[in-house]
Scaffold this motif. Structure first.
Motif, PDB file in Angstrom:
ATOM      1  N   TRP A  11      33.388 -12.453 -10.943  1.00 23.04           N
ATOM      2  CA  TRP A  11      32.590 -10.968 -10.595  1.00 23.04           C
ATOM      3  C   TRP A  11      31.757 -11.237  -9.322  1.00 23.04           C
ATOM      4  N   PRO A  12      32.108 -10.323  -8.320  1.00 23.10           N
ATOM      5  CA  PRO A  12      31.252 -10.554  -7.241  1.00 23.10           C
ATOM      6  C   PRO A  12      29.759 -10.331  -7.228  1.00 23.10           C
ATOM      7  N   GLN A  13      29.341  -9.379  -8.244  1.00 25.43           N
ATOM      8  CA  GLN A  13      27.897  -9.399  -8.584  1.00 25.43           C
ATOM      9  C   GLN A  13      27.299 -10.534  -9.287  1.00 25.43           C
ATOM     10  N   GLU A  14      28.144 -11.456  -9.834  1.00 30.85           N
ATOM     11  CA  GLU A  14      27.461 -12.622 -10.122  1.00 30.85           C
ATOM     12  C   GLU A  14      27.346 -13.844  -9.104  1.00 30.85           C
ATOM     13  N   LYS A  15      27.810 -13.446  -7.855  1.00 27.40           N
ATOM     14  CA  LYS A  15      27.514 -14.507  -6.757  1.00 27.40           C
ATOM     15  C   LYS A  15      26.233 -14.249  -6.045  1.00 27.40           C
ATOM     16  N   LEU A  16      25.708 -15.534  -5.621  1.00 24.45           N
ATOM     17  CA  LEU A  16      24.306 -15.355  -5.051  1.00 24.45           C
ATOM     18  C   LEU A  16      24.115 -14.232  -3.778  1.00 24.45           C
ATOM     19  N   LEU A  17      25.006 -14.203  -3.131  1.00 25.92           N
ATOM     20  CA  LEU A  17      24.649 -13.342  -1.766  1.00 25.92           C
ATOM     21  C   LEU A  17      25.599 -11.991  -1.973  1.00 25.92           C
ATOM     22  N   LYS A  18      26.303 -11.787  -3.063  1.00 27.57           N
ATOM     23  CA  LYS A  18      27.150 -10.474  -3.023  1.00 27.57           C
ATOM     24  C   LYS A  18      26.593  -9.677  -4.177  1.00 27.57           C
ATOM     25  N   GLY A  19      27.028  -8.423  -3.874  1.00 24.36           N
ATOM     26  CA  GLY A  19      26.588  -7.257  -4.908  1.00 24.36           C
ATOM     27  C   GLY A  19      27.831  -6.749  -5.462  1.00 24.36           C
ATOM     28  N   PHE A  20      27.771  -5.605  -5.844  1.00 24.82           N
ATOM     29  CA  PHE A  20      28.680  -4.615  -6.905  1.00 24.82           C
ATOM     30  C   PHE A  20      29.904  -4.352  -5.731  1.00 24.82           C
ATOM     31  N   ASP A  21      31.198  -4.503  -6.307  1.00 28.11           N
ATOM     32  CA  ASP A  21      32.313  -3.472  -5.636  1.00 28.11           C
ATOM     33  C   ASP A  21      32.235  -2.106  -5.848  1.00 28.11           C
ATOM     34  N   HIS A  22      31.869  -1.277  -4.736  1.00 29.79           N
ATOM     35  CA  HIS A  22      31.614   0.118  -5.109  1.00 29.79           C
ATOM     36  C   HIS A  22      32.813   1.014  -5.314  1.00 29.79           C
ATOM     37  N   ALA A  23      33.912   0.441  -4.714  1.00 24.50           N
ATOM     38  CA  ALA A  23      35.189   1.090  -5.186  1.00 24.50           C
ATOM     39  C   ALA A  23      35.463   0.892  -6.524  1.00 24.50           C
ATOM     40  N   SER A  24      35.317  -0.324  -7.014  1.00 15.30           N
ATOM     41  CA  SER A  24      35.644  -0.649  -8.261  1.00 15.30           C
ATOM     42  C   SER A  24      34.487   0.166  -9.240  1.00 15.30           C
ATOM     43  N   LEU A  25      33.102   0.374  -8.907  1.00 19.74           N
ATOM     44  CA  LEU A  25      32.392   1.147  -9.591  1.00 19.74           C
ATOM     45  C   LEU A  25      32.806   2.627  -9.931  1.00 19.74           C
ATOM     46  N   ARG A  26      33.602   2.944  -8.864  1.00 17.23           N
ATOM     47  CA  ARG A  26      33.957   4.361  -8.921  1.00 17.23           C
ATOM     48  C   ARG A  26      35.059   4.551  -9.589  1.00 17.23           C
ATOM     49  N   ARG A  27      35.811   3.775  -9.686  1.00 15.54           N
ATOM     50  CA  ARG A  27      37.243   3.780 -10.627  1.00 15.54           C
ATOM     51  C   ARG A  27      36.585   3.514 -12.127  1.00 15.54           C
ATOM     52  N   GLY A  28      35.714   2.632 -12.262  1.00  7.63           N
ATOM     53  CA  GLY A  28      35.075   2.360 -13.486  1.00  7.63           C
ATOM     54  C   GLY A  28      34.296   3.549 -14.186  1.00  7.63           C
ATOM     55  N   PHE A  29      33.880   4.321 -13.198  1.00  5.29           N
ATOM     56  CA  PHE A  29      33.010   5.579 -13.842  1.00  5.29           C
ATOM     57  C   PHE A  29      34.141   6.374 -14.527  1.00  5.29           C
ATOM     58  N   GLN A  30      35.171   6.656 -13.667  1.00  2.91           N
ATOM     59  CA  GLN A  30      36.309   7.346 -14.111  1.00  2.91           C
ATOM     60  C   GLN A  30      36.821   7.044 -15.344  1.00  2.91           C
ATOM     61  N   GLU A 194      22.274  -2.746 -14.922  1.00  2.00           N
ATOM     62  CA  GLU A 194      21.383  -3.513 -14.029  1.00  2.00           C
ATOM     63  C   GLU A 194      21.365  -2.809 -12.852  1.00  2.00           C
ATOM     64  N   PRO A 195      21.036  -1.579 -12.865  1.00  6.21           N
ATOM     65  CA  PRO A 195      21.197  -0.643 -11.258  1.00  6.21           C
ATOM     66  C   PRO A 195      20.636  -0.958 -10.175  1.00  6.21           C
ATOM     67  N   ASP A 196      19.944  -1.891 -10.565  1.00  3.90           N
ATOM     68  CA  ASP A 196      18.756  -2.231  -9.080  1.00  3.90           C
ATOM     69  C   ASP A 196      19.398  -3.686  -8.770  1.00  3.90           C
ATOM     70  N   LEU A 197      20.443  -4.214  -9.186  1.00  6.84           N
ATOM     71  CA  LEU A 197      20.738  -5.717  -8.737  1.00  6.84           C
ATOM     72  C   LEU A 197      21.121  -5.822  -7.419  1.00  6.84           C
ATOM     73  N   ASP A 198      21.937  -4.803  -6.798  1.00  7.62           N
ATOM     74  CA  ASP A 198      22.034  -4.930  -5.513  1.00  7.62           C
ATOM     75  C   ASP A 198      20.802  -4.862  -4.537  1.00  7.62           C
ATOM     76  N   THR A 199      19.741  -4.100  -4.839  1.00  6.02           N
ATOM     77  CA  THR A 199      18.704  -4.004  -4.032  1.00  6.02           C
ATOM     78  C   THR A 199      17.686  -5.105  -4.459  1.00  6.02           C
ATOM     79  N   ARG A 200      17.812  -5.704  -5.732  1.00  5.61           N
ATOM     80  CA  ARG A 200      17.059  -6.932  -6.041  1.00  5.61           C
ATOM     81  C   ARG A 200      17.437  -8.341  -5.112  1.00  5.61           C
ATOM     82  N   LYS A 201      18.839  -8.190  -5.133  1.00  6.61           N
ATOM     83  CA  LYS A 201      19.469  -9.450  -4.356  1.00  6.61           C
ATOM     84  C   LYS A 201      18.939  -9.401  -3.052  1.00  6.61           C
ATOM     85  N   LYS A 202      19.274  -8.143  -2.356  1.00  4.56           N
ATOM     86  CA  LYS A 202      18.797  -8.077  -0.846  1.00  4.56           C
ATOM     87  C   LYS A 202      17.396  -8.433  -0.581  1.00  4.56           C
ATOM     88  N   MET A 203      16.537  -7.784  -1.606  1.00  2.00           N
ATOM     89  CA  MET A 203      15.048  -8.081  -1.417  1.00  2.00           C
ATOM     90  C   MET A 203      14.908  -9.715  -1.687  1.00  2.00           C
TER      91      MET A 203
END
Ligand code: HEM
Length: 230
Positions: A11-30, A194-203
């Motif tokens: 899972w990209p979001q589980e890697k140290l310097l990566k975040g969510f795949d947003h195209a996948s999030l869009r499909r996932g919400f669908q 974990e909606p703040d995962l991307d921001t938290r990692k970047k920070m």
């Protein structure tokens, strides 16, 4: 009982310097909206949370307005119905846990907001569960209304297999196999958890960078200051 070991994904979001795949999030919400939301709530997510994550503000407003919400009381003390707006939370399928149980053979479908970090753990668990429905082994009796899934603790689950190939049709042309739709919805549910995962990692990365530079400067300065004395 613990069930089988889970299928492991990168899972990209589980890697140290990566975040969510947003195209996948869009499909996932669908997938969540068209399949899971018939039984599962997502209590902690409001429409506005999706803006800039899965959809644009206009797209989210449009989707929200397709649902009816009760509001009020108005000037005359009456409740009224109105279309959904950005500040509303996603609609829940059942008004309370009793009706949720009643509609599902006695087992209430849990809220999915926290399921990825929930009691049985991790995106690999939810992915394995969704793709793991098989016939029970010879000799194993499954009671009516229950289903066999080796990844569910105890192996008997009240949820019937929810995803099949082509159960949804993705607007970006991605083929909606069971495994693709499962991966996407797990990514989406992980974001919901974990909606703040991307921001938290970047920070975190920025903080580490600045601290490293400051440490280097102070080490250099200390040596410079003390060099005549040595
Ligand atoms: C349980 C996800 C669709 C009814 C669960 C669990 C997960 C899940 C992860 C297990 C939670 C745990 O470990 O305890 C999903 C996803 C769906 C989906 C991602 C869409 C792709 C549905 C649908 C229904 C449903 C459409 C109803 C027709 C249930 C019920 C349970 C359950 C009744 C409780 C099972 C038990 O405790 O035996 N779901 N679900 N789910 N789900 Fe779903």
């Amino acid at each position: 009982e613990e069930g089988l070991h889970f299928i492991k994904h990168e899972w990209p979001q589980e890697k140290l310097l990566k975040g969510f795949d947003h195209a996948s999030l869009r499909r996932g919400f669908q997938v969540y909206r068209e399949v899971c939301s018939a039984c599962h709530a997502l209590d902690y997510i409001a429409w506005r949370h999706l803006v800039g994550v899965t959809h644009t503000a206009d797209e989210v407003k449009e989707m929200a307005s397709e649902y009816e919400y009760e509001d009020g009381p108005d000037d005359e003390g009456k409740m009224f119905k109105r279309p959904g707006k950005l500040s509303d939370f996603l609609p829940a399928p059942y008004p309370n846990v009793e009706s949720a149980r009643g509609a599902n053979n006695g087992a209430a479908p849990p809220d999915l907001s926290l399921v990825v970090r929930g009691r049985h753990g991790g995106p690999d668990y939810v992915y394995s569960l969704l793709t793991g429905y098989v016939d029970p082994p010879a000799g194993v009796e499954i009671p009516d209304g229950m289903n066999f899934n080796p990844f569910f603790p105890g192996t008997q689950i009240a949820m019937a297999r929810p995803l099949f190939d082509e159960a949804v049709e993705f607007e970006d042309g991605t083929t909606a196999t069971t495994s693709q739709a499962s991966k996407d919805v797990v990514n989406f549910l992980h974001w919901a958890n974990e909606p703040d995962l991307d921001t938290r990692k970047k920070m975190g990365f920025q903080v580490m960078t600045v601290l490293t530079i400051m440490t280097a400067i102070s080490m250099w300065y200390k040596r410079f200051k003390w060099s005549p004395i040595k």
